[in-house]
Design an enzyme around this catalytic site. Structure first.
Site, mmCIF file in Angstrom:
data_model
loop_
_atom_site.group_PDB
_atom_site.id
_atom_site.type_symbol
_atom_site.label_atom_id
_atom_site.label_comp_id
_atom_site.label_asym_id
_atom_site.label_seq_id
_atom_site.Cartn_x
_atom_site.Cartn_y
_atom_site.Cartn_z
ATOM 1 N N LEU A 282 -8.009 19.460 -23.146
ATOM 2 C CA LEU A 282 -9.325 19.897 -23.613
ATOM 3 C C LEU A 282 -9.399 21.402 -23.404
ATOM 4 O O LEU A 282 -8.827 21.929 -22.449
ATOM 5 C CB LEU A 282 -10.455 19.240 -22.807
ATOM 6 C CG LEU A 282 -10.766 17.755 -23.030
ATOM 7 C CD1 LEU A 282 -11.932 17.344 -22.136
ATOM 8 C CD2 LEU A 282 -11.089 17.447 -24.479
ATOM 9 N N ASP A 283 -10.129 22.090 -24.267
ATOM 10 C CA ASP A 283 -10.333 23.528 -24.078
ATOM 11 C C ASP A 283 -10.981 23.787 -22.723
ATOM 12 O O ASP A 283 -11.796 22.983 -22.247
ATOM 13 C CB ASP A 283 -11.254 24.092 -25.169
ATOM 14 C CG ASP A 283 -10.654 23.962 -26.562
ATOM 15 O OD1 ASP A 283 -9.435 23.751 -26.660
ATOM 16 O OD2 ASP A 283 -11.415 24.075 -27.547
ATOM 17 N N ARG A 284 -10.651 24.905 -22.128
ATOM 18 C CA ARG A 284 -11.147 25.226 -20.792
ATOM 19 C C ARG A 284 -12.679 25.155 -20.652
ATOM 20 O O ARG A 284 -13.191 24.607 -19.680
ATOM 21 C CB ARG A 284 -10.638 26.614 -20.371
ATOM 22 C CG ARG A 284 -10.971 26.934 -18.928
ATOM 23 C CD ARG A 284 -10.182 28.105 -18.381
ATOM 24 N NE ARG A 284 -10.290 28.145 -16.937
ATOM 25 C CZ ARG A 284 -9.545 28.889 -16.152
ATOM 26 N NH1 ARG A 284 -8.621 29.667 -16.664
ATOM 27 N NH2 ARG A 284 -9.693 28.864 -14.835
#
Length: 234
Positions: free
Chosen positions: A70-72
């Site tokens: 997942l994106d940060r």
């Protein structure tokens, strides 16, 4: 304070939503990085390893396979494999699109249609770490498809549920921005201001798939982060 508290996952506060001999599913906090990168920050994968090492009093190295990311600034469900038997099966399950991923997003403006299928061709710019959505096919573009529906109108924002059909770089962020609905806090994709803790209001809410070893259906729901906007969504 309106913003989310800047709390990252540790072995002590790790939000484990499901665990058995083969896999572990955790609720990622905004700011957690799933796998190590050039920042050198401690990744969630290492936190989970330490959690397992402490929980089971394991000597030596703990096996853990990263299945997806997942994106940060995003929160929600992340699956890790605990065995070398489960990892290739989970990888295949995700690459064959047999894991149904549902996201929640809080956006600035209401989409023109309350429900729709979005189809774009995304072209990634590695230098900017950004993807650009095009309505027609472009060279090096990858087809991106998602379904969305509006779940709730909040005071100044709108809650969308997204059923992801393809897994492209920054797909939800780029596609929603392309229809004039940037995600709250997402400066990179057109929201006017960032959230105080650098999160964005995008949450991997639900995951449905067949267990890679037991072959039983699994449905996992991730609790929302704590802040006034997410509280209004539940």
């Amino acid at each position: 304070m309106d913003a989310l508290e800047k709390v990252l996952s540790t072995p002590k506060n790790l939000q484990v939503l499901y665990e058995d001999n083969h896999l572990i599913i955790v609720n990622k906090r905004p700011g957690d990085i799933v796998q190590g990168d050039k920042t050198g920050d401690r990744p969630l994968s290492e936190v989970v390893k330490e959690y397992l090492k402490e929980k089971y009093n394991k000597p030596g190295n703990v096996y853990l396979g990263v299945v997806h990311r997942l994106d940060r600034p995003t929160s929600g469900l992340v699956v890790f494999a605990k065995t070398s038997k489960a990892l290739p099966r989970l990888n295949k399950l995700f690459s064959d699109k047999k894991a149904k991923k549902t996201y929640w997003a809080v956006v600035k403006d209401a989409p023109i249609k309350s429900a729709d299928t979005l189809i774009h061709w995304l072209k990634r710019n590695p230098k900017q770490n950004k993807s650009y959505a095009h309505e027609k096919e472009v060279p090096d573009g990858k087809k991106a498809v998602l379904d969305y529906r509006m779940l709730k109108a909040l005071n100044t924002y709108f809650l969308l549920e997204i059923d992801l059909k393809t897994g492209r770089h920054h797909q939800i962020r780029a596609q929603l921005s392309a229809i004039g609905c940037p995600i709250k806090g997402d400066l990179k994709y057109g929201f006017p201001r960032s959230n105080k803790d650098a999160s964005i209001h995008l949450h991997a809410r639900k995951l449905e798939f067949l267990h890679p070893v037991k072959n039983e259906p699994l449905t996992i729901l991730a609790p929302l982060p704590k802040d006034s906007i997410w509280d209004a969504c539940s």
